[in-house]
Scaffold this motif. Sequence first.
Motif, PDB file in Angstrom:
ATOM      1  N   PRO A   1       0.787  -1.220   0.130  1.00 25.75           N
ATOM      2  CA  PRO A   1      -0.090   0.085  -0.139  1.00 25.75           C
ATOM      3  C   PRO A   1       0.977   1.216   0.020  1.00 25.75           C
ATOM      4  O   PRO A   1       1.722   1.333   0.661  1.00 25.75           O
ATOM      5  CB  PRO A   1      -0.737  -0.203   1.344  1.00 25.75           C
ATOM      6  N   GLY A   2       0.199   2.245  -0.726  1.00 29.02           N
ATOM      7  CA  GLY A   2       1.090   3.449  -0.687  1.00 29.02           C
ATOM      8  C   GLY A   2       2.398   3.562  -1.816  1.00 29.02           C
ATOM      9  O   GLY A   2       2.799   4.569  -2.090  1.00 29.02           O
ATOM     10  N   ALA A   3       2.986   2.271  -2.196  1.00 25.01           N
ATOM     11  CA  ALA A   3       4.149   2.517  -3.056  1.00 25.01           C
ATOM     12  C   ALA A   3       3.848   3.316  -4.257  1.00 25.01           C
ATOM     13  O   ALA A   3       4.653   3.895  -4.755  1.00 25.01           O
ATOM     14  CB  ALA A   3       4.556   1.019  -3.546  1.00 25.01           C
ATOM     15  N   ALA A   4       2.307   3.140  -4.816  1.00 24.11           N
ATOM     16  CA  ALA A   4       2.185   3.972  -6.097  1.00 24.11           C
ATOM     17  C   ALA A   4       2.232   5.543  -5.932  1.00 24.11           C
ATOM     18  O   ALA A   4       2.508   5.981  -6.835  1.00 24.11           O
ATOM     19  CB  ALA A   4       0.589   3.387  -6.431  1.00 24.11           C
ATOM     20  N   LEU A   5       2.133   5.800  -4.773  1.00 26.11           N
ATOM     21  CA  LEU A   5       2.280   7.151  -4.475  1.00 26.11           C
ATOM     22  C   LEU A   5       3.750   7.709  -4.611  1.00 26.11           C
ATOM     23  O   LEU A   5       3.772   8.922  -4.767  1.00 26.11           O
ATOM     24  CB  LEU A   5       1.649   7.383  -2.993  1.00 26.11           C
ATOM     25  N   LEU A   6       4.547   7.033  -4.532  1.00 27.88           N
ATOM     26  CA  LEU A   6       5.894   7.313  -4.627  1.00 27.88           C
ATOM     27  C   LEU A   6       6.362   7.363  -5.917  1.00 27.88           C
ATOM     28  O   LEU A   6       6.913   6.547  -6.595  1.00 27.88           O
ATOM     29  CB  LEU A   6       6.890   6.565  -3.751  1.00 27.88           C
ATOM     30  N   ALA A   7       6.071   8.498  -6.742  1.00 24.83           N
ATOM     31  CA  ALA A   7       6.390   8.527  -8.026  1.00 24.83           C
ATOM     32  C   ALA A   7       6.602  10.198  -8.287  1.00 24.83           C
ATOM     33  O   ALA A   7       6.342  11.073  -7.821  1.00 24.83           O
ATOM     34  CB  ALA A   7       5.112   8.024  -9.076  1.00 24.83           C
TER      35      ALA A   7
ATOM     36  N   PHE B   1      -3.346  -1.254  -3.292  1.00 18.88           N
ATOM     37  CA  PHE B   1      -3.087  -2.223  -2.821  1.00 18.88           C
ATOM     38  C   PHE B   1      -3.327  -2.309  -1.202  1.00 18.88           C
ATOM     39  O   PHE B   1      -2.704  -2.972  -0.178  1.00 18.88           O
ATOM     40  CB  PHE B   1      -1.609  -2.370  -2.690  1.00 18.88           C
ATOM     41  N   PHE B   2      -4.617  -1.510  -0.968  1.00 14.91           N
ATOM     42  CA  PHE B   2      -4.890  -1.365   0.517  1.00 14.91           C
ATOM     43  C   PHE B   2      -6.024  -2.187   0.934  1.00 14.91           C
ATOM     44  O   PHE B   2      -7.272  -1.654   0.777  1.00 14.91           O
ATOM     45  CB  PHE B   2      -5.001  -0.036   0.888  1.00 14.91           C
TER      46      PHE B   2
END
Lengths: 266, 359
Positions: A196-202, B356-357
Amino acid sequence: MSAPETPKKFDLGKFITESQIYKSIFRHGYTTSDRDRALSVMTNVFFHLHPVKVRKSGARFGFTWCAGGLSFFVFLTLVVSGILLMFYYRPTVEHAYNDIMALREHVPFGIMRELHRWGAHAMIITVWLHMFRVFMTGSYKPPREFNWVIGVILLVLTMLLSFTGYLLPWDQLAMWAVTVGSNMARATPFLGHEGPGAALLAIGDIQLVHSGSDVRFALLGGRFVGAGTLLRFYILHCVAIPTAVVVLMSVHFWRIRKDGGISGPL
Amino acid sequence: MTMIKDAVNAFCSPVIIFTASMVCFYLFVRFPRQATSMAVSLPLLGLALAGFAFGLTDDHFRKIITTPDNVPIVGMLFIFLYFTWYAVRKGVINDQRMERGESTIEQTETNEKVLVFPYLIFIEFVMALAYAIVLVVWSIFLKAPLEEPANPTISPNPSKAPWYFLGLQELLVYFDPWIAGVLLPTFIIIGLCAIPYIDRDTDGSGYFSFKKRRAVISTYLFGFWILWVLLIVIGTFMRGPNWNFFGPFEKWDIHKTVPLLNINLSEIIFIKWLGIGLPKLWIVRELPGILLTLGYFMVPPAILAKTKLKSAYQKLGPVRYAVLMMLLLVMVSVPIKMYLRWAFNLKYIVAIPEFFFNI
Ligand code: HEM
């Protein structure tokens, strides 16, 4: 020691224990006065881990179950058998499996691998048991809080030692156990590419965390369990984690004494 | 024989095993004196051994138990059963002594000092020797496993992590990997480290006791036995191909199919109850689940601080109390989610696959 008497006939025991060689090794003989017994602890570097005297309640087997001491002993046996295994084992994809096979088939009385593997399982059990004992006697309470925390880190490291070693035989069991275990890292929040949240790091369209740059990649040295993983786990298993464990154990033992020895009721 | 085995297989399921274990656990911590008395524990030990011996007559059971890497688990179970019994029994005896106004066993010896050499060194030496003998015998009679060479294209079914992580792998049935594999382990480590900073009464330190520390010890035993060891046992011995559940005497049939009917909370609410279909916007769709989760973590601590746990709250202060509550609620959320799955086939309480949450 008592005054030397004139020897009537040759006494081998005495000859040995009074020789310069013996005395240079064992600074103190095995005699039975309290002073001598105290000296035999103080003048021996291994016994010296202990204080000279301990509380009777704390020295009882029924109190400590010897589980901490046993964890340490098991660790030592693992170091010895592990070093012997290192003589035979090469951490590369072409050699690893065959070296283990050879170890089984060509080395006389080959139980070195068993000693190491079952020892690793045993250490997990003794460390859990030690933690269990410390908990049940309430021995983590002040002033021993921080030693408990060091213990928790030792517990985690013990399991990681076992886990990294599990890969080294490079058979199906090893590869897939590590694959399953490390798949979890994919899902680390922010740091794993499916977390979760990895997609935000861009930055704009560029993903910072992807399968080639996340924590799992760092752990495995690749996108899958492969040659890079084998080398990484080998070094973690034989060098990095044991070093950390030895350092933390030293602190652990030192602190037991600084915290006033094995705990007892107030 | 086969009838008994079939009955056991039919009776076994994760929910039954889990619930039965919780009942046993409750009885144990509720009645520690009776439970650790010889009159109760010896027959129970006999029963356990008889059951184990009976199991060994079964080919499948024996095969699983004697898989080389599973043997230590069996050993661990008996070791920990014994020492749990031992520690609680000693605690009970000390409790009784204190009730009679006597000092604890440890107290009577605490001011007496003994010389480490030979007293302690002797114990250590005997233990080291005993361990060395056990290890050598174990190593001679049980070969370390070595399967086919590693092959990235053939994955065994089931693929299992090493046994000490299998509790976490078992939790993958009920949680997404980021919770079972990352969040919960982190909480376990943090939670363990936090114990001495939350439970600070030094008058329960340095001797076995039970009554005074009942809540603390029960929590620890619950976490260790039910949420860690029991899940390892289920994950290792009763999960076969495709991670399907199998009874202890049930052959691991690779074709066993189990219907997957799990649904999300949002589907239950918007489709089943309201009948209006899922909202398009994820924030609306997941609002009930998010509120429920937030409520779970905020409301009980606030209420308990004013009622049942008032004295604990006053003793701990707001920060320690909040940390304790957070840890306890995370811990309790594990069985809650498991029961929700068993009762309602609930898959996720909050499901935002966009990020992915899923929880
Ligand atoms: C590699 C693992 C470990 C080794 C070799 C080790 C070794 C020891 C030894 C030899 C003692 C002396 C008393 C005894 O034997 O019980 C001890 C005490 C202690 N250990 Fe460990 N330990 C380890 C892991 C842990 C863990 C996992 C914890 C807790 C989480 C822990 C917490 C403590 C505490 C609090 C004491 C003081 C107990 C007292 O004063 O009664 N240790 N440890």
